[in-house]
Scaffold this motif. Structure first.
Motif, mmCIF file in Angstrom:
data_model
loop_
_atom_site.group_PDB
_atom_site.id
_atom_site.type_symbol
_atom_site.label_atom_id
_atom_site.label_comp_id
_atom_site.label_asym_id
_atom_site.label_seq_id
_atom_site.Cartn_x
_atom_site.Cartn_y
_atom_site.Cartn_z
ATOM 1 N N PHE A 1 0.814 -1.220 0.000
ATOM 2 C CA PHE A 1 0.000 0.000 0.000
ATOM 3 C C PHE A 1 0.846 1.267 0.000
ATOM 4 O O PHE A 1 0.298 2.374 -0.002
ATOM 5 C CB PHE A 1 -0.912 0.024 1.237
ATOM 6 N N SER A 2 2.158 1.151 0.036
ATOM 7 C CA SER A 2 3.037 2.310 0.210
ATOM 8 C C SER A 2 3.059 3.224 -1.010
ATOM 9 O O SER A 2 3.006 2.767 -2.153
ATOM 10 C CB SER A 2 4.460 1.847 0.517
ATOM 11 N N GLU A 3 3.161 4.523 -0.735
ATOM 12 C CA GLU A 3 3.374 5.543 -1.756
ATOM 13 C C GLU A 3 4.707 6.205 -1.455
ATOM 14 O O GLU A 3 4.973 6.631 -0.328
ATOM 15 C CB GLU A 3 2.246 6.571 -1.727
ATOM 16 N N SER A 4 5.568 6.289 -2.446
ATOM 17 C CA SER A 4 6.955 6.711 -2.222
ATOM 18 C C SER A 4 7.061 8.102 -1.580
ATOM 19 O O SER A 4 7.887 8.315 -0.696
ATOM 20 C CB SER A 4 7.727 6.683 -3.540
ATOM 21 N N GLU A 5 6.216 9.030 -2.008
ATOM 22 C CA GLU A 5 6.295 10.378 -1.450
ATOM 23 C C GLU A 5 5.908 10.388 0.026
ATOM 24 O O GLU A 5 6.559 11.050 0.848
ATOM 25 C CB GLU A 5 5.392 11.336 -2.232
ATOM 26 N N SER A 6 4.868 9.620 0.382
ATOM 27 C CA SER A 6 4.434 9.549 1.780
ATOM 28 C C SER A 6 5.501 8.913 2.657
ATOM 29 O O SER A 6 5.722 9.342 3.793
ATOM 30 C CB SER A 6 3.134 8.749 1.882
ATOM 31 N N GLU A 7 6.176 7.879 2.137
ATOM 32 C CA GLU A 7 7.218 7.220 2.922
ATOM 33 C C GLU A 7 8.402 8.157 3.135
ATOM 34 O O GLU A 7 9.008 8.183 4.212
ATOM 35 C CB GLU A 7 7.671 5.932 2.233
ATOM 36 N N PHE A 8 8.738 8.938 2.114
ATOM 37 C CA PHE A 8 9.813 9.915 2.265
ATOM 38 C C PHE A 8 9.450 10.937 3.341
ATOM 39 O O PHE A 8 10.284 11.285 4.191
ATOM 40 C CB PHE A 8 10.078 10.617 0.935
ATOM 41 N N GLU A 9 8.214 11.418 3.315
ATOM 42 C CA GLU A 9 7.770 12.396 4.309
ATOM 43 C C GLU A 9 7.781 11.798 5.711
ATOM 44 O O GLU A 9 8.064 12.509 6.686
ATOM 45 C CB GLU A 9 6.372 12.910 3.960
ATOM 46 N N GLU A 10 7.488 10.496 5.823
ATOM 47 C CA GLU A 10 7.547 9.849 7.137
ATOM 48 C C GLU A 10 8.965 9.876 7.694
ATOM 49 O O GLU A 10 9.181 10.155 8.874
ATOM 50 C CB GLU A 10 7.049 8.407 7.053
ATOM 51 N N THR A 11 9.947 9.599 6.846
ATOM 52 C CA THR A 11 11.331 9.657 7.323
ATOM 53 C C THR A 11 11.720 11.074 7.725
ATOM 54 O O THR A 11 12.460 11.279 8.691
ATOM 55 C CB THR A 11 12.318 9.123 6.262
ATOM 56 N N GLU A 12 11.215 12.067 7.003
ATOM 57 C CA GLU A 12 11.488 13.458 7.365
ATOM 58 C C GLU A 12 10.921 13.782 8.736
ATOM 59 O O GLU A 12 11.568 14.435 9.565
ATOM 60 C CB GLU A 12 10.884 14.401 6.318
ATOM 61 N N SER A 13 9.700 13.315 9.008
ATOM 62 C CA SER A 13 9.068 13.560 10.309
ATOM 63 C C SER A 13 9.869 12.915 11.432
ATOM 64 O O SER A 13 9.988 13.474 12.529
ATOM 65 C CB SER A 13 7.633 13.017 10.310
ATOM 66 N N LYS A 14 10.421 11.747 11.170
ATOM 67 C CA LYS A 14 11.217 11.066 12.197
ATOM 68 C C LYS A 14 12.541 11.788 12.434
ATOM 69 O O LYS A 14 13.020 11.851 13.569
ATOM 70 C CB LYS A 14 11.423 9.610 11.803
ATOM 71 N N PHE A 15 13.143 12.328 11.381
ATOM 72 C CA PHE A 15 14.345 13.142 11.569
ATOM 73 C C PHE A 15 14.066 14.328 12.490
ATOM 74 O O PHE A 15 14.916 14.724 13.290
ATOM 75 C CB PHE A 15 14.854 13.679 10.226
ATOM 76 N N ASN A 16 12.865 14.892 12.385
ATOM 77 C CA ASN A 16 12.542 16.095 13.134
ATOM 78 C C ASN A 16 12.552 15.878 14.636
ATOM 79 O O ASN A 16 12.681 16.848 15.407
ATOM 80 C CB ASN A 16 11.184 16.653 12.694
ATOM 81 N N THR A 17 12.401 14.625 15.077
ATOM 82 C CA THR A 17 12.469 14.327 16.513
ATOM 83 C C THR A 17 13.777 14.853 17.095
ATOM 84 O O THR A 17 13.796 15.464 18.170
ATOM 85 C CB THR A 17 12.369 12.810 16.754
ATOM 86 N N LEU A 18 14.874 14.622 16.391
ATOM 87 C CA LEU A 18 16.173 15.070 16.868
ATOM 88 C C LEU A 18 16.518 16.473 16.385
ATOM 89 O O LEU A 18 17.110 17.261 17.126
ATOM 90 C CB LEU A 18 17.263 14.093 16.419
ATOM 91 N N LEU A 19 16.146 16.799 15.158
ATOM 92 C CA LEU A 19 16.489 18.129 14.624
ATOM 93 C C LEU A 19 15.879 19.250 15.457
ATOM 94 O O LEU A 19 16.492 20.302 15.640
ATOM 95 C CB LEU A 19 16.026 18.249 13.172
ATOM 96 N N SER A 20 14.667 19.028 15.971
ATOM 97 C CA SER A 20 14.013 20.064 16.770
ATOM 98 C C SER A 20 14.767 20.320 18.067
ATOM 99 O O SER A 20 14.846 21.466 18.535
ATOM 100 C CB SER A 20 12.559 19.652 17.064
ATOM 101 N N VAL A 21 15.334 19.276 18.667
ATOM 102 C CA VAL A 21 16.079 19.441 19.903
ATOM 103 C C VAL A 21 17.449 20.048 19.642
ATOM 104 O O VAL A 21 17.987 20.797 20.470
ATOM 105 C CB VAL A 21 16.212 18.078 20.634
ATOM 106 N N LEU A 22 18.017 19.771 18.478
ATOM 107 C CA LEU A 22 19.297 20.351 18.101
ATOM 108 C C LEU A 22 19.153 21.785 17.617
ATOM 109 O O LEU A 22 20.145 22.441 17.278
ATOM 110 C CB LEU A 22 19.943 19.519 16.990
ATOM 111 N N ASN A 23 17.896 22.276 17.568
ATOM 112 C CA ASN A 23 17.609 23.613 17.044
ATOM 113 C C ASN A 23 18.068 23.781 15.615
ATOM 114 O O ASN A 23 18.561 24.837 15.202
ATOM 115 C CB ASN A 23 18.237 24.694 17.936
ATOM 116 N N LEU A 24 17.912 22.699 14.837
ATOM 117 C CA LEU A 24 18.275 22.743 13.420
ATOM 118 C C LEU A 24 17.049 22.670 12.536
ATOM 119 O O LEU A 24 17.159 22.537 11.325
ATOM 120 C CB LEU A 24 19.216 21.575 13.097
ATOM 121 N N LYS A 25 15.865 22.713 13.139
ATOM 122 C CA LYS A 25 14.612 22.621 12.374
ATOM 123 C C LYS A 25 13.659 23.691 12.826
ATOM 124 O O LYS A 25 13.433 23.858 14.032
ATOM 125 C CB LYS A 25 13.980 21.242 12.574
#
Length: 396
Positions: free
Chosen positions: A372-396
Motif C-alpha cells: 500500500f506504500s506511496e513513495s512520497e508519503s514514505e519519504f515524508e515519514e522519514t522526514e518527520s522522524k528526523f525532526n524528533t532530533l532536529l528540533s532538539v538540536l535547534n536545526l529545524k
C-alpha cells in the motif's frame, strides 16, 4: 569486597551537565566505554563506565551476564553484540552518586569535580561521506517486488548529515531529549569501536522486571500527531494497519516456535511518540509460571531484527536492504540497554538516533514499506522522524 561510594551534591543542572561532560570526555580520551541513560517515565539518570568491554559469543545468556550495558549493531553478519560491564556506576537525581565494587573511584571523583575546557568535537573523527540515495525510487522498487510476492514488507532507511552548532553539548541535548520525550528511552553511548551515539527511542524490544514479567511490544504504522487532537479517534489507513499486524504476527510466531503459549497480548492501541503516532501491541509472559529459565535470551535472539526495522519474511527483506541501502546502518535499528540492574533488564531498539562526529551529526530514519506504500508519503515519514532530533538540536 566492600562497595566504594561517594556522593557529590551539585545544585544546578548546568553544573551537573558540566560534570558529566567531563566524564564523557575522559572516557573518549581513554577509549573506555561510557553509557548514560534514562528509562521511560523516570526521573533517575543512570550511567556506567567500563574499562574493558567485550563482544558476546553466540551462546551468551542474558541471565548470566553481570550488571552492565548491551549494545548491538543492526547487521550481525560482520559485527557482534558488545557488552560493557558496570565497572563504575553513577546515578543522578539531585546529586551525583558514584559507586563501584572492584575499582578505585578516586580518579572518577576528581574528573567529575574538575570541569574540563575541552570540547567533545576535538576528540571525534571527521564525518564520513554520505552518497546520495534516491529513496523514493528504492521504495517504488520495493513495492514492485512486494507485488511480485518476493516479501510482504521491508523497512527502508536513509541517513542525513547535519552541521552542529559550535556550542553543542551531548549532555545538554540528552537533558533536552529527556524533557521533551518522557516516554522514550534516552541514552548517550560512547564505544571505542562504534563511536559516540545518542537518541530517544520509543520502541521496547525486551524487558524483564524484578517480578519475573517479560515484556515486548510491536510498534509500527506512523502518522503525524496534530497537537490537541484525540489520538483515540485517529483514522488509520490499510497500509499502517497491515504494517503493524505483520510485526505482531511475527512476535506471536516466535512464541509459538518455542512452544510458549502462556503470553498475554494487548492491543493494538494508539501511542504518542513525540510528534508521531504509532499503533502498538503489548505482549507479556510471567516467567514464574513457565519452565523456561532462559526465555529472555531466547526471545532476544529470535526477535532481532523484528519486522519493525527489517521486514517480513526476515531473510528476503534483509537481502533487499543490503542490496539497496547504500550505507551501513551501524547501531541504527540495532538494540541497546541496561542489563541486570536491580533485577531488571531493559533493551530497546535503537531508533530516533544519531552518531556524533567532529562538528556534525549523522541522523538515521526509516519507514515500513508494504504493497500500500506511496513513495512520497514514505519519504515524508522519514522526514518527520528526523525532526524528533532536529528540533532538539535547534536545526529545524
Amino acid at each position: 569486597m566492600k562497595t566504594l561510594t561517594h556522593k557529590i551534591n551539585i545544585a544546578k543542572r548546568e553544573n551537573i551537565e558540566n560534570s558529566i561532560s567531563s566524564l564523557l570526555i575522559y572516557a573518549i580520551k581513554n577509549n573506555y566505554s561510557f553509557s548514560f541513560w534514562r528509562l521511560p517515565n523516570s526521573r533517575a539518570i543512570n550511567g556506567i563506565l567500563c574499562f574493558s568491554n567485550f563482544y558476546l559469543n553466540d551462546d551468551f545468556k542474558l541471565e548470566e551476564l553481570p550488571q552492565g550495558f548491551i549494545l548491538s549493531p543492526f547487521d550481525l553478519r560482520t559485527s557482534k553484540i558488545n557488552f560493557s560491564s558496570a565497572d563504575i556506576n553513577f546515578k543522578i537525581e539531585n546529586s551525583i552518586e558514584i559507586f563501584s565494587v572492584d575499582f578505585d573511584i578516586s580518579e572518577i571523583i576528581s574528573v567529575i569535580q574538575n570541569k574540563t575546557s575541552e570540547s567533545v568535537f576535538e576528540l571525534l573523527p571527521n564525518p564520513i561521506n554520505i552518497r546520495s540515495l534516491d529513496y523514493q525510487k528504492i521504495v517504488e522498487d520495493a513495492v514492485l517486488e512486494i507485488e511480485d510476492g518476493d516479501f510482504q514488507k521491508v523497512v527502508l532507511a536513509r541517513t542525513i548529515l547535519e552541521k552542529l552548532k559550535n556550542d553543542f553539548n551531548p549532555i545538554s541535548v540528552f537533558n533536552l531529549l529527556s524533557d521533551k520525550y518522557p516516554y522514550a528511552f534516552v541514552s548517550i553511548n560512547f564505544h571505542p569501536d562504534f563511536g559516540l551515539w545518542m537518541g530517544a527511542t520509543p520502541e521496547l524490544l525486551l524487558e524483564t522486571n524484578s517480578d519475573g514479567i517479560l515484556k515486548t511490544v510491536s510498534i509500527a504504522g506512523t502518522k503525524n500527531y496534530i497537537p490537541g487532537s484525540d489520538i483515540i479517534q485517529t483514522e488509520w489507513r490499510p497500509k499502517e494497519i497491515e504494517e503493524q499486524a505483520l510485526v505482531s504476527r511475527y512476535i506471536v510466531n516466535q512464541f509459538k516456535k518455542i512452544r510458549v503459549r502462556e503470553f498475554i497480548e494487548n492491543g493494538p492501541t494508539v501511542t504518542l511518540a513525540g510528534n508521531l503516532l504509532h499503533l502498538k501491541t503489548d505482549f507479556s509472559v510471567n516467567l514464574n509460571e513457565i519452565n523456561f529459565s532462559d526465555l529472555p535470551t531466547t526471545m532476544l535472539k529470535l526477535l532481532h531484527p523484528t519486522p519493525a526495522v527489517c521486514g517480513e519474511p526476515k531473510n528476503e527483506s534483509l537481502q533487499f536492504i543490503f542490496e539497496n541501502e547504500n550505507f551501513n546502518r551501524e547501531l541504527y535499528a540495532g538494540f541497546l540497554g541496561p542489563i541486570n540492574f536491580s533485577g531488571s533488564t531493559n533493551i530497546y531498539v535503537n531508533l530516533r538516533c544519531m552518531k556524533i562526529y567532529n562538528q556534525f551529526a549523522q541522523l538515521f530514519s526509516g519507514a515500513g514499506i508494504t504493497k500500500f506504500s506511496e513513495s512520497e508519503s514514505e519519504f515524508e515519514e522519514t522526514e518527520s522522524k528526523f525532526n524528533t532530533l532536529l528540533s532538539v538540536l535547534n536545526l529545524k
